[in-house]
Scaffold this active site. Structure first.
Site, PDB file in Angstrom:
ATOM      1  N   GLU A 155     -23.979  -7.357 -31.847  1.00  0.00           N
ATOM      2  CA  GLU A 155     -23.761  -5.910 -32.025  1.00  0.00           C
ATOM      3  C   GLU A 155     -22.367  -5.457 -31.604  1.00  0.00           C
ATOM      4  OE1 GLU A 155     -25.849  -7.324 -29.883  1.00  0.00           O
ATOM      5  OE2 GLU A 155     -26.053  -6.213 -28.001  1.00  0.00           O
ATOM      6  N   CYS A 180     -29.792 -11.796 -27.338  1.00  0.00           N
ATOM      7  CA  CYS A 180     -29.702 -12.301 -25.970  1.00  0.00           C
ATOM      8  C   CYS A 180     -31.103 -12.408 -25.362  1.00  0.00           C
ATOM      9  CB  CYS A 180     -28.755 -11.426 -25.158  1.00  0.00           C
ATOM     10  SG  CYS A 180     -28.112 -12.264 -23.714  1.00  0.00           S
ATOM     11  N   HIS A 207     -24.258 -11.457 -28.225  1.00  0.00           N
ATOM     12  CA  HIS A 207     -24.520 -10.073 -28.643  1.00  0.00           C
ATOM     13  C   HIS A 207     -23.714  -9.743 -29.906  1.00  0.00           C
ATOM     14  CE1 HIS A 207     -26.677  -8.586 -25.042  1.00  0.00           C
ATOM     15  NE2 HIS A 207     -26.004  -9.540 -24.434  1.00  0.00           N
TER      16      HIS A 207
END
Ligand code: GLN
Length: 552
Positions: free
Chosen positions: A510, A382, A508
């Site tokens: 993750e 990001c 994102h």
């Protein structure tokens, strides 16, 4: 009929209650039961989206765009289910709804009170999760510690749930701490006794007590807790600090937690199958021949919880590739004006995670420049992608002016700019581009190679985007827009050509990494970092040209 497991915490906060709740979910799911989890947060914010990571750690984003407590990340990683907005309820949401209804006149002239109006609203939101998910079991974790003023309405609602849903359908677990006294080298049970007394004062008698401890908990202590707290001996469960959090479900299984719960709740189910999970934990614990050092360059690195999903995703990738990962937390401000640049010399890969606001930006740009010019693998998440674009633009335009308008609204080179649909938004809460959106990958790109599919769906949380009028000039400088929104108007992934791995995503990744399924972008980044670390003569210490020659 849905069964409810309620998890409260006592003695101190940060006990790992979230991991305990998530682990219970895992062992129940391994018996073929469908499980979902809900977190009740006593604070008055509507959601943690507006809070500083210093207050609250990471904001975890769900598929549906809900900005939630970081425990939801643990639930998703352990139970391997995507949760929804309803899985995180705050006092702020409860009061907002109650007050809105009062203004509408829904309460027909009544005096609005905590009991029953607030507690009814809480119960409605809990049962809604049960109805909506159709899960066999809903695990409900209450944030904070018993004794906090804020959590009283939640605990009162949980107390009432036993009456509403029935004794056979509700199970209360209290997670406490057994502090260790060094002088006498013993664990103390008194705080647990007090905490359980406090809970009983509210009308909740726990069915199980989980005791966090840094030392093994002996039989005598378990007997003592069972006696004083009125729980069965086999329902006193020690939670000794584990080597890895992913071991907790196995510990709970060994302690017979799920069997006990299923007996109490009259749940008939098959024997557990934790084989895949067990293999994963064995894999994590197995000594590794190789360690890869990853630098996380961020603004909140003093508080690891601020980047917990990034930390976990790196570990998932490392485990899969049979490596240890050593994380260097590098405060981005320390890199400004090239101070502490030597810290970057020691890493095999650089991650610049998400963030907001100007502080530390120039340090992140230094990290991106280091990665680009020294051929160090780089993963931008990001803001990390935006920083990578700004850095390249500064090189292309031979100027320090290229920037995001978030940090310099009057830059002549606004390579990152506010998204058009964000321009008229004045309030901060829940107004970003949030949640899952599709992204089309470009054939032959590093991204496409990593994912091995053409379209992916990833979670977002941002207001700014790559400004398209700069596509041509940055493309000529070697930037490949390898992931685009379906209408091709929004750059979702940018990667640098002629570099071992320099890739940034506007989303994102993750948030979607799971311990048994590392995220493809993290896996690809980690592989590049591992390969760099394994090249014998430490390329990072060599001049740029030679580095290029040795890079994979
Ligand atoms: N501040 C940037 C934006 O709003 C990046 C956000 C993030 O990293 N999550 O676009």
């Amino acid at each position: 009929m849905t069964k409810y497991i309620f998890c409260t915490g006592g003695v101190v906060s940060s006990l790992g209650k979230g991991v305990a709740a998530a682990s219970i979910g895992r062992i129940l799911k391994s018996r073929g039961l469908s499980v979902t989890v809900q977190k009740l947060d006593p604070y008055l914010n509507v959601d943690p989206g507006t809070m500083s990571p210093y207050e609250h750690g990471e904001v975890f984003v769900l598929e549906d765009g809900a900005e939630t407590d970081l425990d939801l990340g643990a639930y998703e990683r352990f139970i391997d289910e995507n949760l929804s907005r309803a899985s995180n309820l705050t006092s702020g949401q409860v009061y907002q709804e109650v007050i809105n209804r009062e203004r509408r006149g829904d309460y027909l002239g009544k005096t609005i009170q905590v009991i029953p109006h607030v507690t009814n609203q809480i119960k409605a939101r809990i049962t809604e999760v049960a109805r909506h998910s159709q899960a066999d079991i809903v695990i409900v974790e209450v944030g904070g510690t018993v004794g906090d003023i804020e959590s009283l309405p939640f605990l009162e609602a949980l107390r009432q749930m036993r009456k509403d849903a029935g004794r056979n359908n509700t199970f209360y677990i209290h997670v406490t701490l057994l502090p260790h006294l060094q002088a006498t080298n013993e664990l103390k049970t008194k705080p647990t006794q007090h905490s359980v007394r406090e809970l009983r004062g509210i009308g909740i008698q726990p069915d199980m007590i989980m005791c966090r401890a840094d030392l093994p908990v002996g039989k005598d202590l378990r007997d003592k807790i069972a006696l004083f707290c009125d729980v069965e001996r086999e329902a006193v469960i020690p939670l000794t600090t584990a080597d890895t959090i992913y071991e907790v479900p196995l510990t709970l299984e060994e302690e017979g937690v799920a069997d006990f719960i299923c007996r109490q709740l009259n749940i008939a189910c098959r024997a557990p199958d934790l084989s895949e999970w067990r293999r994963m934990v064995e894999h994590i614990k197995k000594p590794k021949a190789h360690t890869v050092t990853i630098g996380i360059v961020g603004k909140y690195v003093e508080l690891e919880d601020a980047y917990i999903s990034v930390y976990e995703a790196l570990h998932h990738a490392a485990t899969q590739q049979d490596c240890e990962v050593n994380i260097e937390w590098i405060p981005s401000e320390n890199l400004e004006r090239m101070r502490q640049i030597e810290r970057l010399e020691r890493v095999d890969g650089i991650v610049v995670p998400g963030g907001f606001g100007e502080r530390g930006i120039e340090g992140k740009i230094v990290a991106a420049k280091f990665a680009r010019t020294r051929q160090v693998p780089y993963l931008g998440l990001c803001l990390g992608m935006q920083v990578m674009v700004i850095e390249l633009a500064r090189d292309v335009f031979e100027s320090d002016s290229p920037n995001s308008t978030e940090f310099n609204p009057t830059t002549p080179y606004p390579v990152i700019d506010l998204m058009a649909d964000q321009r008229d938004i004045a309030s901060l809460g829940g107004t970003m581009r949030l949640g899952s959106y599709p992204c089309h990958l470009r054939d032959g790109s590093i991204a496409a190679q990593a994912y091995q599919v053409k379209v992916v769906h990833e979670r977002h949380r941002h207001r700014f985007e790559f400004k398209n009028e700069f596509r041509d000039v940055l493309s000529a400088a070697g930037l490949l827009f390898s992931g685009l929104s379906p209408d091709e108007r929004l750059v979702e992934i940018a990667e640098l050509k002629d570099h071992p791995f320099m890739l940034g995503s506007q989303f994102h990744p993750e948030f979607k990494s799971r311990p048994t399924r590392p995220h493809p972008l993290f896996a690809a980044f980690f592989k590049a970092a591992r390969e760099r670390s394994q090249t014998a003569n430490q390329p990072s210490l060599m001049p740029v040209l030679e580095t290029q020659a040795t890079a994979p």
